[in-house]
Design a protein around this motif. Structure first.
Motif, short mmCIF file in Angstrom:
data_model
loop_
_atom_site.label_atom_id
_atom_site.label_comp_id
_atom_site.label_asym_id
_atom_site.label_seq_id
_atom_site.Cartn_x
_atom_site.Cartn_y
_atom_site.Cartn_z
N LEU A 249 5.19 5.16 2.25
CA LEU A 249 4.22 4.91 3.33
C LEU A 249 2.80 4.96 2.77
CD1 LEU A 249 5.64 6.98 6.30
CD2 LEU A 249 5.99 4.59 5.73
N PRO A 250 1.88 4.23 3.41
CA PRO A 250 0.49 4.20 2.90
C PRO A 250 -0.23 5.50 3.21
CG PRO A 250 0.69 2.87 4.88
CD PRO A 250 2.06 3.36 4.57
N ASP A 251 0.25 6.58 2.69
CA ASP A 251 -0.29 7.89 3.01
C ASP A 251 -0.04 8.81 1.81
OD1 ASP A 251 -0.91 10.32 4.06
OD2 ASP A 251 0.11 9.99 5.96
N PRO A 252 -1.03 8.92 0.90
CA PRO A 252 -0.81 9.64 -0.35
C PRO A 252 -0.35 11.08 -0.17
CG PRO A 252 -2.90 8.46 -0.42
CD PRO A 252 -2.37 8.32 0.98
N ILE A 253 -0.85 11.76 0.86
CA ILE A 253 -0.47 13.17 1.02
C ILE A 253 1.01 13.26 1.37
CG2 ILE A 253 -0.80 15.25 2.43
CD1 ILE A 253 -3.75 14.41 2.68
N TYR A 254 1.45 12.39 2.27
CA TYR A 254 2.87 12.35 2.64
C TYR A 254 3.71 11.97 1.42
CZ TYR A 254 7.16 10.18 4.39
OH TYR A 254 8.46 9.81 4.58
N GLU A 255 3.23 11.01 0.64
CA GLU A 255 3.97 10.53 -0.52
C GLU A 255 4.22 11.62 -1.55
OE1 GLU A 255 5.58 7.71 -1.48
OE2 GLU A 255 5.34 7.28 0.64
N ARG A 256 3.24 12.54 -1.69
CA ARG A 256 3.41 13.59 -2.70
C ARG A 256 4.54 14.53 -2.33
NH1 ARG A 256 -2.72 14.03 -2.50
NH2 ARG A 256 -3.14 12.09 -3.61
N LEU B 76 0.82 -1.21 0.00
CA LEU B 76 0.00 0.00 0.00
C LEU B 76 0.85 1.27 0.00
CD1 LEU B 76 -2.68 -1.27 2.47
CD2 LEU B 76 -3.05 -0.72 0.09
N GLY B 77 2.09 1.16 0.46
CA GLY B 77 2.99 2.30 0.38
C GLY B 77 3.26 2.66 -1.07
N ALA C 166 0.19 4.31 -2.62
CA ALA C 166 0.08 5.71 -2.24
C ALA C 166 1.03 6.57 -3.06
CB ALA C 166 0.37 5.88 -0.76
N PHE D 95 -7.57 5.82 0.68
CA PHE D 95 -6.69 5.87 1.86
C PHE D 95 -7.28 6.68 3.02
CE2 PHE D 95 -2.68 3.74 1.08
CZ PHE D 95 -2.76 3.49 -0.28
N TYR D 96 -8.10 7.69 2.71
CA TYR D 96 -8.58 8.53 3.80
C TYR D 96 -10.08 8.40 4.04
CZ TYR D 96 -3.99 10.57 3.12
OH TYR D 96 -2.64 10.74 2.99
#
Lengths: 354, 310
Positions: free
Chosen positions: B257-264, A216-217, A220, A244-245
């Protein structure tokens, strides 16, 4: 946005000695031009079979298209003769496989392997094809391409081999690129390089990418939209932020909860209990019901249809039915939902609930 | 009895030593593992982390240095009986659950092989009962004993591998990338199982992996390897909060990480060994920057790191 590929009600079975394995049980999705659609799910959920069915790479002796269609430029790929399919495969739709160690031919130089699709699909003579091959090698970041062009796969590292596999896939400027776990066999640092390369190339060529992974990383990082597969069906589909959110399906909740997060202190990692369903005898209702603590009586009896969450976000769970009781998602998921506008747990910057 | 179960002292493992093709897979590393602790070893492929595990369990003979298990040198000449006993106490779980189980043996015989070799069971019924107990410990059941490896999924096979390692009642288990071939949801199951077993049986682990997020989760202390050398070693939380060596920073910045906002917004810091610019007479050693936190650095770098350490 233009649709480049449409998969409609696809059903596919394998005939085995044990009986009929219903590997895909009604899959629907569109792929738009220039986007990256990630398909996630555990092994056996049907994500690889879905893409192999698009490429028609499944053994004809055992695989059977039961229903549905795969529309590419107005043609149904499930129906066209193999000869026409050969003109599409590797040219309009191409594929990057998981294991760069086994997807290259060890007895052929990499130059010849990259040239193969160019010579087959484009009317080029050998020297022009060779020139294009060297350009491709430069594009995917293999240094000293003129010399390395004559080398064999074993003379390259794992990351370089995956770059070569990508060069082969890109050789004819495909409209659709299917990447089946392209980075699973690689280290994090090499993975980061390959993902950057793919995004870079997509920007230059406007290719649509279907990206299969269970990480999933990675999703994302690369995806515009995400489809979550379970038991041969898509259970949730939406933009990457929506999945994701603001996830809605209990399986998506489970997947997101089982990723260890970097800032959480010691606590037991959430593991989805049980094992994936046996697709020889697929369950009658929601395939995830047996492993879900949110399962209701109806989940055991009837397959949930897709409920609309937003224009781009759909989830197949009875929890979204108007008569279903409101349930609390796991605490970790609520934390995620707090950051998403439009979720019922959204917390405004100022602190008020919307 | 000392606190340290394992002591690795200046271990070196050179392949093709003395030839032009010499590979320094492990180049002078030292660390200890305390009783009941999980020590994580991370680094990219080819950095020597698997070789370290394999040398520690004497799958390779060390070129130089020592591996002390409970004060006993693993590589020193020993009687057959002593070797036998050491082999029982140290076990290994391998990376690839497809390649590490013999496809022509039933699960019963795979798990019981160690029991037979060490003479831990009397008679057929006892043998079978032990195997069934082990299968249940790892979350499988008695019907599975009569099947062959190809009938299992990846996660189930890894459980069989764990049952096999546990069969001889070991104290120390080397887990060489035990989860990297598995799905996310199955990874969580296997990691939880390893943690539970550790509490129940008081096991000590060496956990080798390249997936840093999972390593942090399971390990008490972590060592980071780069080209045969240990470049940084610290308690898990400390390493993630305060990575000091440029390579560790680069490794951490590469994890999605599974966090699109952080990934951007994530920026990757590539590592270039030339950035250190060590002078000719500068000594690059493993130095303690903060309590329990060691970094491979020069004296000058040490001062800089200590200044920025929070």
């Amino acid at each position: 946005m233009t649709k480049i590929l449409e998969v409609k009600d696809l059903e596919l079975s394998f005939h085995t000695f044990a009986g009929e394995v219903k590997a895909i049980r009604g899959v629907n999705f569109d792929l738009h031009k220039g986007e990256t659609l990630a398909i996630v799910g555990e092994s056996g959920s049907g994500k690889s079979v879905t893409t192999k069915s698009i490429m028609r790479l499944l053994p004809e002796s055992s695989a059977e298209y039961k229903n549905g269609e795969i529309l590419f430029e107005g043609r149904d790929l499930t129906k066209i003769p193999e000869k026409n399919m050969q003109k599409i495969r590797g040219k309009d739709i191409s594929m990057i496989f998981q294991d760069p160690m086994t997807s290259l031919n060890p007895t052929m130089t990499i130059g010849r392997q990259i040239m193969e699709p160019i010579l087959k699909h484009q009317k080029l003579n050998k020297s022009a094809a060779r020139k294009q091959t060297i350009e491709l090698l430069n594009l995917v970041g293999i240094p000293n391409a003129e010399n390395r062009y004559k080398m064999y796969p074993h003379q390259f590292s794992g990351g370089q081999r995956q770059r070569i596999v990508i060069a082969i896939a890109l050789a004819c400027n495909p409209k659709v690129l299917i990447a089946d776990e392209p980075t699973t066999a690689l280290d994090v640092t090499i993975q980061a390089q390959i993902l950057e390369l793919m995004k870079d190339i997509q920007k230059k060529t406007d290719t649509s990418i279907i990206f299969i992974t269970h990480d999933l990383g990675v999703v994302a990082n690369v995806a515009d939209r995400v489809a979550v597969m379970y038991g041969g069906r898509i259970v949730e589909i939406g933009t990457v932020d929506e999945i994701f959110y603001n996830p809605q399906h209990p399986y998506t909740w489970g997947l997101l909860s089982s990723m260890p997060s970097m800032d959480l202190e010691d606590q037991k990692l959430y593991a989805i209990p049980g094992t994936p369903p046996d697709l020889l005898n697929p369950p009658k209702g929601d395939a995830f019901a047996l492993r879900s603590e949110y399962a209701m009586k109806i989940d055991m009896e009837r397959q949930p249809p897709f409920f609309k969450v937003s224009d781009t976000h759909y989830a197949a769970t009875w929890l979204l039915h108007s008569q279903a009781p409101q349930v609390e998602p796991p605490a970790l998921i609520i934390e995620r939902m707090k950051t998403f506008k439009g979720s019922r747990y959204y917390v405004d910057q100022t602190g008020g609930t919307v | 009895m000392s606190d340290n179960l394992i002591e690795v002292r200046n271990l070196k493992q050179y392949f093709n030593a003395g030839k032009s093709t010499e590979v320094r897979a492990i180049d002078d590393i030292s660390f200890t593992i305390k009783r009941g602790e999980t020590f994580g070893l991370v680094g990219e492929s080819g950095c020597g982390k698997s070789t370290t595990g394999r040398t520690m369990i004497r799958l390779y003979d060390a070129t130089a240095g020592q591996v002390l298990y409970n004060g006993v040198d693993v590589h020193a000449p020993k009687s057959k009986k002593e070797n036998h006993e050491l082999n029982r106490k140290m076990q290994m779980i391998f990376q690839d659950p497809y390649a590490s189980l013999n496809p022509r043996m039933k699960v019963l015989d795979i798990i019981a092989e160690g029991l037979d070799i060490h003479g831990l069971v009397k008679g057929k019924t006892d043998r079978k009962q032990r195997v069934i107990d082990l299968l249940e410990i790892v979350g499988l059941n008695r019907e599975h004993a009569e099947r062959y490896p190809h009938e299992f999924s990846g996660g189930q096979r890894q459980r069989i591998g764990i049952a096999r390692a546990l069969a001889v009642d070991p104290e120390f288990i080397i887990a060489d990338e035990p989860i990297s071939a598995l799905d996310v949801s199955i990874q969580a199951q296997v990691v939880n199982l390893l943690k539970e077993l550790q509490v129940e049986k008081g096991l000590t682990y060496l956990f080798i992996a390249h997936d840093l997020s999972m390593v942090k989760y399971i390990s008490d202390r972590i060592g980071v390897m780069y080209f045969g050398k240990l470049v940084e070693m610290a308690p898990a939380d400390e390493l993630y909060r305060n990575p000091m060596h440029a390579y560790t920073k680069s490794l951490l910045s590469a994890i999605p990480l599974p966090d699109p906002i952080y990934e951007r917004s994530r920026v990757r810091h590539p590592y270039n060994p030339k950035d250190h610019q060590y002078g000719p007479d500068e000594k690059v050693e493993f130095r303690e920057v903060a309590p329990e936190h060691f970094v491979l650095c020069s004296e000058k770098e040490l001062a800089e790191m200590q200044a920025t350490h929070v």
